[in-house]
Design a protein around this motif. Sequence first.
Motif, PDB file in Angstrom:
ATOM      1  N   ASP A  77       0.831  -1.213   0.000  1.00 42.24           N
ATOM      2  CA  ASP A  77       0.000   0.000   0.000  1.00 42.24           C
ATOM      3  C   ASP A  77       0.865   1.264   0.000  1.00 42.24           C
ATOM      4  O   ASP A  77       0.441   2.314  -0.451  1.00 42.24           O
ATOM      5  CB  ASP A  77      -0.930   0.016   1.225  1.00 42.24           C
ATOM      6  CG  ASP A  77      -1.980  -1.078   1.145  1.00 42.24           C
ATOM      7  OD1 ASP A  77      -2.241  -1.578   0.023  1.00 42.24           O
ATOM      8  OD2 ASP A  77      -2.533  -1.446   2.195  1.00 42.24           O
ATOM      9  N   GLU A  78       2.083   1.126   0.546  1.00 43.94           N
ATOM     10  CA  GLU A  78       3.026   2.269   0.574  1.00 43.94           C
ATOM     11  C   GLU A  78       3.808   2.371  -0.733  1.00 43.94           C
ATOM     12  O   GLU A  78       4.789   3.090  -0.814  1.00 43.94           O
ATOM     13  CB  GLU A  78       4.002   2.128   1.743  1.00 43.94           C
ATOM     14  CG  GLU A  78       3.364   2.204   3.122  1.00 43.94           C
ATOM     15  CD  GLU A  78       2.727   0.883   3.542  1.00 43.94           C
ATOM     16  OE1 GLU A  78       3.287  -0.187   3.250  1.00 43.94           O
ATOM     17  OE2 GLU A  78       1.646   0.932   4.144  1.00 43.94           O
ATOM     18  N   ASN A  79       3.407   1.600  -1.728  1.00 38.97           N
ATOM     19  CA  ASN A  79       4.034   1.599  -3.049  1.00 38.97           C
ATOM     20  C   ASN A  79       5.468   1.060  -3.044  1.00 38.97           C
ATOM     21  O   ASN A  79       6.324   1.509  -3.795  1.00 38.97           O
ATOM     22  CB  ASN A  79       3.984   3.008  -3.662  1.00 38.97           C
ATOM     23  CG  ASN A  79       3.838   2.926  -5.175  1.00 38.97           C
ATOM     24  OD1 ASN A  79       3.421   1.890  -5.705  1.00 38.97           O
ATOM     25  ND2 ASN A  79       4.177   3.983  -5.864  1.00 38.97           N
ATOM     26  N   CYS A  80       5.740   0.091  -2.164  1.00 38.19           N
ATOM     27  CA  CYS A  80       7.057  -0.551  -2.119  1.00 38.19           C
ATOM     28  C   CYS A  80       6.988  -1.886  -2.866  1.00 38.19           C
ATOM     29  O   CYS A  80       6.046  -2.661  -2.679  1.00 38.19           O
ATOM     30  CB  CYS A  80       7.467  -0.838  -0.680  1.00 38.19           C
ATOM     31  SG  CYS A  80       7.779   0.640   0.272  1.00 38.19           S
ATOM     32  N   GLN A  81       7.999  -2.130  -3.677  1.00 33.74           N
ATOM     33  CA  GLN A  81       8.084  -3.406  -4.404  1.00 33.74           C
ATOM     34  C   GLN A  81       8.629  -4.461  -3.439  1.00 33.74           C
ATOM     35  O   GLN A  81       9.686  -4.264  -2.848  1.00 33.74           O
ATOM     36  CB  GLN A  81       9.024  -3.238  -5.604  1.00 33.74           C
ATOM     37  CG  GLN A  81       9.106  -4.456  -6.504  1.00 33.74           C
ATOM     38  CD  GLN A  81       7.825  -4.708  -7.289  1.00 33.74           C
ATOM     39  OE1 GLN A  81       7.189  -3.794  -7.762  1.00 33.74           O
ATOM     40  NE2 GLN A  81       7.463  -5.961  -7.417  1.00 33.74           N
ATOM     41  N   LYS A  82       7.900  -5.554  -3.258  1.00 35.60           N
ATOM     42  CA  LYS A  82       8.337  -6.614  -2.361  1.00 35.60           C
ATOM     43  C   LYS A  82       8.129  -7.966  -3.022  1.00 35.60           C
ATOM     44  O   LYS A  82       7.477  -8.082  -4.052  1.00 35.60           O
ATOM     45  CB  LYS A  82       7.542  -6.577  -1.047  1.00 35.60           C
ATOM     46  CG  LYS A  82       7.926  -5.427  -0.161  1.00 35.60           C
ATOM     47  CD  LYS A  82       7.460  -5.693   1.245  1.00 35.60           C
ATOM     48  CE  LYS A  82       8.160  -4.749   2.202  1.00 35.60           C
ATOM     49  NZ  LYS A  82       7.810  -4.994   3.577  1.00 35.60           N
ATOM     50  N   SER A  83       8.686  -8.980  -2.360  1.00 34.45           N
ATOM     51  CA  SER A  83       8.479 -10.339  -2.847  1.00 34.45           C
ATOM     52  C   SER A  83       8.460 -11.270  -1.647  1.00 34.45           C
ATOM     53  O   SER A  83       9.155 -11.027  -0.658  1.00 34.45           O
ATOM     54  CB  SER A  83       9.587 -10.675  -3.844  1.00 34.45           C
ATOM     55  OG  SER A  83      10.319 -11.783  -3.470  1.00 34.45           O
ATOM     56  N   LYS A  84       7.627 -12.304  -1.734  1.00 30.46           N
ATOM     57  CA  LYS A  84       7.568 -13.308  -0.674  1.00 30.46           C
ATOM     58  C   LYS A  84       7.602 -14.676  -1.320  1.00 30.46           C
ATOM     59  O   LYS A  84       7.028 -14.890  -2.384  1.00 30.46           O
ATOM     60  CB  LYS A  84       6.288 -13.160   0.154  1.00 30.46           C
ATOM     61  CG  LYS A  84       6.343 -11.969   1.084  1.00 30.46           C
ATOM     62  CD  LYS A  84       5.548 -12.188   2.340  1.00 30.46           C
ATOM     63  CE  LYS A  84       5.799 -11.041   3.296  1.00 30.46           C
ATOM     64  NZ  LYS A  84       4.698 -10.769   4.173  1.00 30.46           N
ATOM     65  N   ILE A 134      -3.489 -15.450  -2.398  1.00 30.88           N
ATOM     66  CA  ILE A 134      -2.042 -15.218  -2.401  1.00 30.88           C
ATOM     67  C   ILE A 134      -1.757 -13.760  -1.996  1.00 30.88           C
ATOM     68  O   ILE A 134      -0.931 -13.504  -1.129  1.00 30.88           O
ATOM     69  CB  ILE A 134      -1.431 -15.527  -3.798  1.00 30.88           C
ATOM     70  CG1 ILE A 134      -1.538 -17.029  -4.125  1.00 30.88           C
ATOM     71  CG2 ILE A 134       0.015 -15.052  -3.890  1.00 30.88           C
ATOM     72  CD1 ILE A 134      -0.688 -17.949  -3.295  1.00 30.88           C
ATOM     73  N   LYS A 135      -2.470 -12.821  -2.610  1.00 30.67           N
ATOM     74  CA  LYS A 135      -2.261 -11.407  -2.284  1.00 30.67           C
ATOM     75  C   LYS A 135      -2.562 -11.122  -0.821  1.00 30.67           C
ATOM     76  O   LYS A 135      -1.812 -10.424  -0.155  1.00 30.67           O
ATOM     77  CB  LYS A 135      -3.131 -10.516  -3.179  1.00 30.67           C
ATOM     78  CG  LYS A 135      -2.608 -10.391  -4.589  1.00 30.67           C
ATOM     79  CD  LYS A 135      -3.543  -9.526  -5.430  1.00 30.67           C
ATOM     80  CE  LYS A 135      -3.056  -9.453  -6.862  1.00 30.67           C
ATOM     81  NZ  LYS A 135      -4.060  -8.886  -7.754  1.00 30.67           N
ATOM     82  N   SER A 136      -3.660 -11.657  -0.311  1.00 28.76           N
ATOM     83  CA  SER A 136      -4.038 -11.363   1.065  1.00 28.76           C
ATOM     84  C   SER A 136      -3.031 -11.971   2.056  1.00 28.76           C
ATOM     85  O   SER A 136      -2.767 -11.379   3.107  1.00 28.76           O
ATOM     86  CB  SER A 136      -5.453 -11.863   1.370  1.00 28.76           C
ATOM     87  OG  SER A 136      -5.478 -13.277   1.435  1.00 28.76           O
ATOM     88  N   ARG A 137      -2.464 -13.123   1.726  1.00 27.36           N
ATOM     89  CA  ARG A 137      -1.472 -13.763   2.612  1.00 27.36           C
ATOM     90  C   ARG A 137      -0.114 -13.062   2.531  1.00 27.36           C
ATOM     91  O   ARG A 137       0.672 -13.121   3.486  1.00 27.36           O
ATOM     92  CB  ARG A 137      -1.300 -15.238   2.245  1.00 27.36           C
ATOM     93  CG  ARG A 137      -2.526 -16.113   2.474  1.00 27.36           C
ATOM     94  CD  ARG A 137      -2.867 -16.339   3.931  1.00 27.36           C
ATOM     95  NE  ARG A 137      -1.823 -16.976   4.696  1.00 27.36           N
ATOM     96  CZ  ARG A 137      -1.651 -18.304   4.784  1.00 27.36           C
ATOM     97  NH1 ARG A 137      -2.485 -19.109   4.176  1.00 27.36           N
ATOM     98  NH2 ARG A 137      -0.680 -18.796   5.500  1.00 27.36           N
ATOM     99  N   ALA A 138       0.174 -12.405   1.425  1.00 25.81           N
ATOM    100  CA  ALA A 138       1.466 -11.753   1.247  1.00 25.81           C
ATOM    101  C   ALA A 138       1.565 -10.459   2.054  1.00 25.81           C
ATOM    102  O   ALA A 138       2.641 -10.088   2.515  1.00 25.81           O
ATOM    103  CB  ALA A 138       1.706 -11.457  -0.224  1.00 25.81           C
ATOM    104  N   LEU A 139       0.442  -9.782   2.227  1.00 26.78           N
ATOM    105  CA  LEU A 139       0.474  -8.459   2.890  1.00 26.78           C
ATOM    106  C   LEU A 139       0.567  -8.556   4.398  1.00 26.78           C
ATOM    107  O   LEU A 139       0.194  -9.478   5.013  1.00 26.78           O
ATOM    108  CB  LEU A 139      -0.765  -7.662   2.485  1.00 26.78           C
ATOM    109  CG  LEU A 139      -0.864  -7.395   0.985  1.00 26.78           C
ATOM    110  CD1 LEU A 139      -2.181  -6.742   0.652  1.00 26.78           C
ATOM    111  CD2 LEU A 139       0.290  -6.536   0.498  1.00 26.78           C
TER     112      LEU A 139
END
Length: 139
Positions: A77-84, A134-139
């Motif tokens: 939401d803070e516009n940071c690129q992440k990966s899990k 997947i999206k909800s578990r990543a955040l």
Amino acid sequence: MSNSASGMAVCDECKLKFLELKAKRSFRFIVFKINEKVQQVVVDRLGEPGESYEDFTACLPADECRYAVFDFDFVTDENCQKSKIFFISWAPDTSRVRSKMLYASSKDRFKRELDGIQVELQATDPSEMSMDIIKSRAL
């Protein structure tokens, strides 16, 4: 070295490919299967970095169990690129009971061999590992 509870060894290639995914991002995903003849977890399929989540889900058999890791890229939401890195235990309802039991009893030991997994997911049908989940578990 196999685990006495499940008798399942882990092929060195599994650990090496996982390290490549984690450190070099050489793959988008890795699908693993248990080779019952040699009582070992082996690499079933490697996903190229450009492949999508749909490519990944399409390569999971509809009636056989698998383990998989998926490198999920997202923007917070803070516009940071992440990966899990997700560990997915795929056990469709239509797979053999013996197979489901074998995968269930070997899962924890196999997962411990893959250092760096951030999210675990178990699925028995594609809806349980939809992109929304997947999206909800990543955040």
